[in-house]
Design a protein around this motif. Structure first.
Motif, PDB file in Angstrom:
ATOM      1  N   THR A   1       0.239   9.682   1.116  1.00 55.43           N
ATOM      2  CA  THR A   1       0.297   8.224   1.356  1.00 55.43           C
ATOM      3  C   THR A   1      -1.017   7.544   0.999  1.00 55.43           C
ATOM      4  OG1 THR A   1      -0.439   8.372   3.663  1.00 55.43           O
ATOM      5  CG2 THR A   1       1.922   8.573   3.262  1.00 55.43           C
ATOM      6  N   MET A   2      -2.116   8.308   0.959  1.00 54.74           N
ATOM      7  CA  MET A   2      -3.400   7.696   0.626  1.00 54.74           C
ATOM      8  C   MET A   2      -3.429   7.207  -0.820  1.00 54.74           C
ATOM      9  SD  MET A   2      -6.118  10.280   2.419  1.00 54.74           S
ATOM     10  CE  MET A   2      -5.896  10.888   4.097  1.00 54.74           C
TER      11      MET A   2
ATOM     12  N   ASP B   1      -4.544   1.310   7.109  1.00 58.60           N
ATOM     13  CA  ASP B   1      -4.664   2.221   5.968  1.00 58.60           C
ATOM     14  C   ASP B   1      -3.968   3.542   6.285  1.00 58.60           C
ATOM     15  OD1 ASP B   1      -6.059   0.491   4.398  1.00 58.60           O
ATOM     16  OD2 ASP B   1      -8.027   1.358   4.824  1.00 58.60           O
TER      17      ASP B   1
ATOM     18  N   CYS C   1      -2.442   5.986  10.715  1.00 61.06           N
ATOM     19  CA  CYS C   1      -3.128   4.914  10.000  1.00 61.06           C
ATOM     20  C   CYS C   1      -4.485   4.646  10.624  1.00 61.06           C
ATOM     21  CB  CYS C   1      -2.305   3.621  10.039  1.00 61.06           C
ATOM     22  SG  CYS C   1      -0.720   3.736   9.173  1.00 61.06           S
TER      23      CYS C   1
ATOM     24  N   ARG D   1      -1.116   3.393  -0.830  1.00 62.92           N
ATOM     25  CA  ARG D   1      -1.143   2.711   0.460  1.00 62.92           C
ATOM     26  C   ARG D   1      -0.378   1.393   0.446  1.00 62.92           C
ATOM     27  NH1 ARG D   1      -7.347   4.547   1.646  1.00 62.92           N
ATOM     28  NH2 ARG D   1      -6.851   6.215   3.133  1.00 62.92           N
TER      29      ARG D   1
END
Length: 425
Positions: free
Chosen positions: A378-379, A396, A328, A382
């Motif tokens: 995952t981006m 993030d 992250c 989020r």
């Protein structure tokens, strides 16, 4: 233990066993002869013309282990790791160098058999050469070839004087003999052969030669020098998509995180956080939620069910891994300028730092012999990731990293010529 006098200068084609026998050495069954490799090389015609010793070292080198200035520690054609591949420019005419015997074990066997035929004695033979050693100053002789000698004495399974089990004790008998012999041969006395008497238990008709002492690469924890190890880890990092069921050592992952957080970052910040998903339930919960969010997005984009299924399958590498890590980005310490262009550049700086941390992490995993695959999924969801993992709003997720032991050797990476990526001004 004593050195044999009278051998004299050895030339190409000489029979080393006959030269030894001619000194009337008084050998007995069970003696061990320690023969300096130089005379073996000379007898075998291993003197070559070489005005440039470095070129000769190149020719004898299989792999560079470490380099510092002109000094190279390499693995040579005989499988030995040593300085300068064993190429010697001393005790040889100007303009020539001396190479090690092609097969030192075979050389030792020939000398042993020659002494058996000439003198009728059953002796062990060790061909020696001089080595430096990691972590120790000074040189010592070691065995590079052997015949009729138990080169290793495996004491594992026994116990010491106090009854404690011996679980790791394997004595390098041949190396100990080689070093002892050098005490009486010396380096400049012209005494290339020594005899050890009184250790008949190490002499036997065994097939193993000195090659049994050389640790193979897979078992060598110090296979490379520092800079070479870094380059090797970078070069060996591959995207691995198929993993075995072997558990991942959490300690190895934490060591990789320790490497990750040494990456450069703006304003002396620490913009990296690594969420380690070590339980199967945590991984399944996250991946199920991500899959559902992804499918919903694709349907809103008007993708067909077939297209959606194909895209979802691409992310299955994360399910096949026994360990997941979610790196992250945090913007703590970022400057806020109130200007859209400068604020965007500020974020880019932090994203670059996050990527540097992830690269460190992936390379360190490769150094731990763990495979990995960095997947960006995952981006795209989020909020879902933060919600499932209970992460702060300012974290993030920058993809997810599958970690595990590779089920097969990764495919070779296409050759890339560095010059194609370079512009010089």
């Amino acid at each position: 233990m004593w050195a044999l006098a009278g051998i004299g200068e050895v030339r190409d084609g000489d029979d080393v066993a006959k030269l030894i026998a001619a000194t009337e050495p008084g050998l007995a069954d069970g003696d061990v002869l320690l023969v300096t490799s130089k005379i073996v090389s000379k007898a075998e015609g291993r003197i070559v013309a070489a005005d440039d010793r470095e070129a000769a070292i190149d020719a004898e080198t299989v792999r560079v282990v470490a380099r510092r200035g002109p000094l190279r520690i390499v693995e040579n054609r005989q499988g030995l790791v040593m300085a300068a591949a064993g190429v010697d420019a001393s005790n040889t005419p100007a303009g020539t160098v001396l190479l090690l015997p092609v097969d030192p074990d075979a050389s030792a066997r020939a000398i042993r058999e020659g002494l058996r035929q000439t003198l009728g004695v059953d002796v062990g033979v060790i061909v020696t050469d001089t080595f430096g050693r990691p972590w120790r100053n000074g040189l010592t002789d070691v065995a590079i070839g052997a015949a009729g000698v138990r080169v290793l004495d495996d004491l594992r399974g026994g116990s010491d004087a106090h009854g404690n089990p011996l679980s790791a004790t394997v004595v390098a008998t041949a190396d100990e003999l080689a070093a002892a012999g050098d005490l009486v041969k010396g380096k400049a006395q012209g005494l290339p052969v020594a005899v050890v008497r009184g250790l008949p238990h190490v002499v036997a008709d065994v097939d193993e030669g000195a090659r049994a002492i050389v640790r193979v690469g897979a078992d060598d924890m110090f296979r490379l020098g520092t800079s070479e190890a870094i380059r090797e880890a970078v070069a060996q990092r591959r995207t691995v998509r198929e993993f075995t069921d072997e558990p991942v050592d959490g300690g190895a992952v934490r060591r990789a995180v320790a490497a990750a957080v040494t990456a450069p970052a703006p304003h002396h910040t620490t913009p990296w956080r690594f969420v380690l998903l070590e339980s199967a339930s945590a991984r399944a919960e996250l991946l199920d939620a991500m899959r559902d969010a992804w499918i919903a997005d694709l349907r809103r984009d008007g993708k067909s069910e077939e297209s959606i299924a194909k895209r979802v399958r691409r992310g299955e590498v994360l399910r096949r891994a026994p360990y997941l890590v979610v790196p992250c980005l945090v913007m703590d310490g970022a400057h806020h300028y109130g200007d859209e262009r400068r604020d965007a550049a500020e974020r880019e700086m932090f994203v670059v730092a996050a990527g540097a941390g992830v690269q460190n992490f992936l390379v360190a995993l490769a150094g731990e012999r763990l495979g990995s695959a960095w997947v960006s999924s995952t981006m795209f969801c989020r909020d879902v990731v933060r919600d499932v993992l209970g992460l702060p709003e300012g974290w993030d997720p920058m993809g997810a990293i599958a970690v595990g032991h590779a089920a097969a050797e990764p495919k070779e990476r296409p050759e890339r010529e560095a010059s194609a990526f370079i512009e010089v001004r």
